[in-house]
Design an enzyme around this catalytic site. Structure first.
Site, PDB file in Angstrom:
ATOM      1  N   SER A  31       1.633   4.068  -9.657  1.00  0.00           N
ATOM      2  CA  SER A  31       1.043   4.548 -10.906  1.00  0.00           C
ATOM      3  C   SER A  31      -0.475   4.664 -10.768  1.00  0.00           C
ATOM      4  CB  SER A  31       1.452   3.628 -12.053  1.00  0.00           C
ATOM      5  OG  SER A  31       1.159   4.208 -13.301  1.00  0.00           O
TER       6      SER A  31
ATOM      7  N   ASP B 238       9.766  10.963 -15.875  1.00  0.00           N
ATOM      8  CA  ASP B 238       8.429  10.372 -15.847  1.00  0.00           C
ATOM      9  C   ASP B 238       7.424  11.451 -16.213  1.00  0.00           C
ATOM     10  OD1 ASP B 238       6.012   9.134 -15.274  1.00  0.00           O
ATOM     11  OD2 ASP B 238       6.500   8.655 -13.199  1.00  0.00           O
TER      12      ASP B 238
ATOM     13  N   HIS C 108       9.589   6.076 -14.978  1.00  0.00           N
ATOM     14  CA  HIS C 108       8.367   5.492 -14.445  1.00  0.00           C
ATOM     15  C   HIS C 108       8.476   3.963 -14.462  1.00  0.00           C
ATOM     16  CE1 HIS C 108       4.052   5.629 -13.469  1.00  0.00           C
ATOM     17  NE2 HIS C 108       3.989   4.482 -14.122  1.00  0.00           N
TER      18      HIS C 108
END
Length: 315
Positions: free
Chosen positions: A160, A255, A285
């Protein structure tokens, strides 16, 4: 296809427990307090060779940067080294939240993993986190031999926002003519503050991490509109991606960040950089860190760690 059933269960539970950042929760310190107050999942720590915390000299104006280092269960000399940057939108999460992932990575890659406790926003906005990560990379290259590492075999990795920092560290290393990086592992990287892709529109809500979360994270991290155009904050703004290390990029179907990771992979290939992009359909995600609960997460980790291991093999 919809979310896989095992993934849907986790998304429902996580969505109910996660702060509504940017709406109900406006303060980063409050968000951290809320998350810290929740009971931690009870899991057995993955056994590794050893774990050690150190503080290394920081960038200009910063005395020290804390790191946590993991040696793999299988001992060895001149081991490859992975610089790892944790996710959390540049605002939340820490060394502890990603401890299990770093343990799995150390064993799976057969490498010393150095996890960076970088400065977080909004108290320390861009470029603080990127500067910390790059400073630790330079420390690794200079000191690897002292802790059993091979300075000629270094990779960067992150999930991320940590994937952003890994990609940025690779850019910085290229632009500053070193240290040399052999590989970059980008796990659903958060790369583009524009938030204008189809996956943002398709997956804005209902899949744990939302468009609202990501907007809020970028607002905390970037201090100005000019920052959003800086490649060291937003790697897609780089006009030239040539000369970067080979990349392995993981994305998830549901995501908001899916498309920017895949576009970045294609831009790397267009620039002559070897880049593999793997999309996990039916996933969300954050799935990668859930190998104890998701079969796709275990498969994704096995494949990613094997790819990094191959990239770091001695010639």
């Amino acid at each position: 296809m919809p979310l896989k059933p095992e993934a849907q269960v986790i998304v429902d539970l996580a969505s109910a427990a996660f702060p509504a950042l940017g709406t109900e929760v406006l303060d980063a310190a409050e968000a951290r307090r809320i998350l810290a107050a929740r009971p931690a999942a009870q899991v057995d720590a993955i056994a590794v060779g050893r774990v050690e915390e150190r503080s290394v000299p920081g960038p200009a104006g910063v005395e020290r940067v804390r790191v946590r280092m993991y040696w793999p269960a299988d001992p060895g000399a001149d081991l490859p080294v992975v610089l790892f940057c944790h996710g959390g939108g540049f605002v939340i999460c820490d060394l502890d939240s990603h401890d299990q992932l770093c343990r799995a990575m150390s064993n799976g890659v057969g490498a010393i993993v150095v996890s960076v406790d970088y400065r977080q926003a909004p108290e320390n906005s861009f470029p603080a986190a990127a500067e910390d990560a790059f400073t630790v990379l330079k420390w690794i290259a200079a000191q690897a031999a002292s802790f059993g590492g091979d300075p000629a075999r270094i990779a960067v990795a992150g999930d991320s926002s940590g994937g952003n920092l890994a990609a940025v560290t690779a850019l910085m290393a290229r632009d500053h003519t070193g240290p040399s990086i052999a590989h970059q592992l980008l796990i659903y990287p958060m790369l583009d503050p524009a938030r204008d892709t189809a996956s943002y529109r398709e997956n804005a809500h209902g899949y744990f991490v939302t468009d609202d979360h990501l907007r809020w994270y970028w607002e905390q991290y970037l201090a100005s509109a000019a920052d959003a155009e800086n490649p060291y904050a937003a790697p897609p703004r780089a006009t030239d991606l040539s000369g970067l290390p080979p990349a392995y990029i993981i994305t998830a179907e549901f995501d908001p960040l899916r498309d920017e990771g895949e576009v970045y992979g294609q831009r790397l290939r267009d620039a002559g950089v070897e880049a593999v992009t793997i999309r996990y359909n039916g996933q969300f995600h954050g799935f990668f860190s859930m190998a104890d609960n998701l079969s796709d997460a275990k498969d994704a980790a096995d494949q990613a760690f094997s790819a990094v291991r191959r990239a770091l093999e001695q010639p």
